[in-house]
Design a protein around this motif. Structure first.
Motif, PDB file in Angstrom:
ATOM      1  N   ILE A  14     -37.307  19.536  57.384  1.00 41.30           N
ATOM      2  CA  ILE A  14     -36.940  20.479  56.322  1.00 41.30           C
ATOM      3  C   ILE A  14     -36.713  21.873  56.900  1.00 41.30           C
ATOM      4  CG2 ILE A  14     -37.664  21.563  54.166  1.00 41.30           C
ATOM      5  CD1 ILE A  14     -39.387  19.085  53.629  1.00 41.30           C
ATOM      6  N   ASN A  15     -35.477  22.377  56.754  1.00 42.70           N
ATOM      7  CA  ASN A  15     -35.133  23.762  57.071  1.00 42.70           C
ATOM      8  C   ASN A  15     -35.236  24.581  55.796  1.00 42.70           C
ATOM      9  OD1 ASN A  15     -34.044  23.846  59.933  1.00 42.70           O
ATOM     10  ND2 ASN A  15     -32.849  22.162  59.066  1.00 42.70           N
ATOM     11  N   PHE A  16     -35.695  25.825  55.908  1.00 41.81           N
ATOM     12  CA  PHE A  16     -35.819  26.645  54.703  1.00 41.81           C
ATOM     13  C   PHE A  16     -35.807  28.133  55.031  1.00 41.81           C
ATOM     14  CE2 PHE A  16     -39.989  25.336  56.212  1.00 41.81           C
ATOM     15  CZ  PHE A  16     -40.771  26.482  56.168  1.00 41.81           C
ATOM     16  N   ARG A  22     -30.146  24.523  40.747  1.00 37.95           N
ATOM     17  CA  ARG A  22     -31.374  23.745  40.980  1.00 37.95           C
ATOM     18  C   ARG A  22     -31.845  24.062  42.396  1.00 37.95           C
ATOM     19  NH1 ARG A  22     -29.351  19.075  39.784  1.00 37.95           N
ATOM     20  NH2 ARG A  22     -29.925  19.299  37.601  1.00 37.95           N
ATOM     21  N   LEU A  23     -33.088  24.484  42.513  1.00 41.30           N
ATOM     22  CA  LEU A  23     -33.661  24.853  43.800  1.00 41.30           C
ATOM     23  C   LEU A  23     -34.678  23.821  44.227  1.00 41.30           C
ATOM     24  CD1 LEU A  23     -34.652  28.493  42.800  1.00 41.30           C
ATOM     25  CD2 LEU A  23     -32.509  27.789  43.862  1.00 41.30           C
ATOM     26  N   THR A  24     -34.842  23.647  45.512  1.00 50.25           N
ATOM     27  CA  THR A  24     -36.007  22.953  46.051  1.00 50.25           C
ATOM     28  C   THR A  24     -36.817  24.041  46.739  1.00 50.25           C
ATOM     29  OG1 THR A  24     -34.761  20.913  46.366  1.00 50.25           O
ATOM     30  CG2 THR A  24     -36.845  21.131  47.569  1.00 50.25           C
ATOM     31  N   LEU A  30     -27.761  23.630  52.003  1.00 50.27           N
ATOM     32  CA  LEU A  30     -28.976  23.307  52.734  1.00 50.27           C
ATOM     33  C   LEU A  30     -29.207  24.386  53.783  1.00 50.27           C
ATOM     34  CD1 LEU A  30     -28.152  19.548  53.356  1.00 50.27           C
ATOM     35  CD2 LEU A  30     -29.698  20.472  51.637  1.00 50.27           C
ATOM     36  N   PHE A  31     -30.402  24.928  53.843  1.00 51.92           N
ATOM     37  CA  PHE A  31     -30.703  25.918  54.862  1.00 51.92           C
ATOM     38  C   PHE A  31     -30.658  25.267  56.234  1.00 51.92           C
ATOM     39  CE2 PHE A  31     -31.984  28.196  51.186  1.00 51.92           C
ATOM     40  CZ  PHE A  31     -31.792  29.533  51.521  1.00 51.92           C
ATOM     41  N   SER A  32     -30.284  26.058  57.238  1.00 44.27           N
ATOM     42  CA  SER A  32     -30.160  25.555  58.603  1.00 44.27           C
ATOM     43  C   SER A  32     -30.501  26.675  59.578  1.00 44.27           C
ATOM     44  CB  SER A  32     -28.733  25.059  58.853  1.00 44.27           C
ATOM     45  OG  SER A  32     -27.838  26.153  58.851  1.00 44.27           O
ATOM     46  N   ILE A  70     -37.358  28.429  50.073  1.00 41.40           N
ATOM     47  CA  ILE A  70     -36.303  27.636  49.439  1.00 41.40           C
ATOM     48  C   ILE A  70     -35.616  26.815  50.529  1.00 41.40           C
ATOM     49  CG2 ILE A  70     -34.176  27.664  48.083  1.00 41.40           C
ATOM     50  CD1 ILE A  70     -36.570  28.784  46.520  1.00 41.40           C
ATOM     51  N   SER A  71     -35.530  25.486  50.318  1.00 35.52           N
ATOM     52  CA  SER A  71     -34.886  24.624  51.314  1.00 35.52           C
ATOM     53  C   SER A  71     -33.498  24.153  50.879  1.00 35.52           C
ATOM     54  CB  SER A  71     -35.762  23.409  51.616  1.00 35.52           C
ATOM     55  OG  SER A  71     -35.866  22.583  50.473  1.00 35.52           O
TER      56      SER A  71
END
Length: 190
Positions: free
Chosen positions: A63-65, A103-105, A30-32, A183-184
């Protein structure tokens, strides 16, 4: 120390610290706010190209991305911008697990983008595994099984293997266009 059955060495070699969670289905990044420590922006300027861009780390609501924006041009033998990180899953094999895909969000400006993996099989900078995905304007899940990845050079019969991955890039590539992709979450699934 173990994190949901994965050794701390797996997490450290992925270079992602506390932004990683793992379970029986896979490893999720998870991006932060500290993602800047692990991801770097790279453009075709390293080989004389003229593409420009930047990587920013942003937050909307909860949401961090990571967001890649820029102008991709094929002038002067260029044609890419990307953000990438070093990764390693060799410890997952030791635990009897084999990564089968990513798998990306993500979301973007509706353009086509790529995921590039470099492995211990890749000998030159222009040798990598690649799969494309279409970005949408809204957050969406993008599933890329490793069987969809094609090798760019050398022996194309060698398929992508998760235990050999050394780096991952989110790439705007190959044509004149304005890039804007976010991308998150990145999940490597078994």
């Amino acid at each position: 120390m173990h994190l949901f059955g994965l050794t701390a060495a797996t997490v450290i070699s992925f270079g992602l610290g506390t932004s990683v969670r793992a379970d029986t289905n896979g490893i999720i990044y998870l991006f932060s706010s500290d993602s800047y420590r692990h991801w770097q922006f790279v453009s075709d300027g390293v080989m004389g190209g003229l593409s420009t861009g930047k990587l920013t780390f942003e937050k909307e609501g909860e949401i961090n991305f990571g967001r890649l924006t820029g102008d991709v041009t094929t002038k002067n033998n260029g044609g890419f911008i990307q953000f990438r990180a070093n990764v390693s899953f060799d410890k997952t094999v030791d635990q009897g697990k084999m990564i089968k895909g990513v798998r990306l969000t993500g979301r973007g400006n509706g353009a086509k983008y790529f995921i590039h993996f470099r492995t211990s099989d890749n000998r030159r900078p222009s040798d990598y595994y690649s799969a494309e995905f279409q970005s949408g304007l809204d957050w969406d899940s993008i599933d890329l099984p490793f069987l969809k990845f094609k090798r760019s050079r050398s022996d194309k019969s060698i398929l992508l293997s998760g235990d050999k991955i050394q780096s991952m890039g989110v790439v705007a590539y190959g044509r004149e266009h304005i890039a804007d992709v976010s991308i998150s979450e990145i999940e490597f699934y078994y």
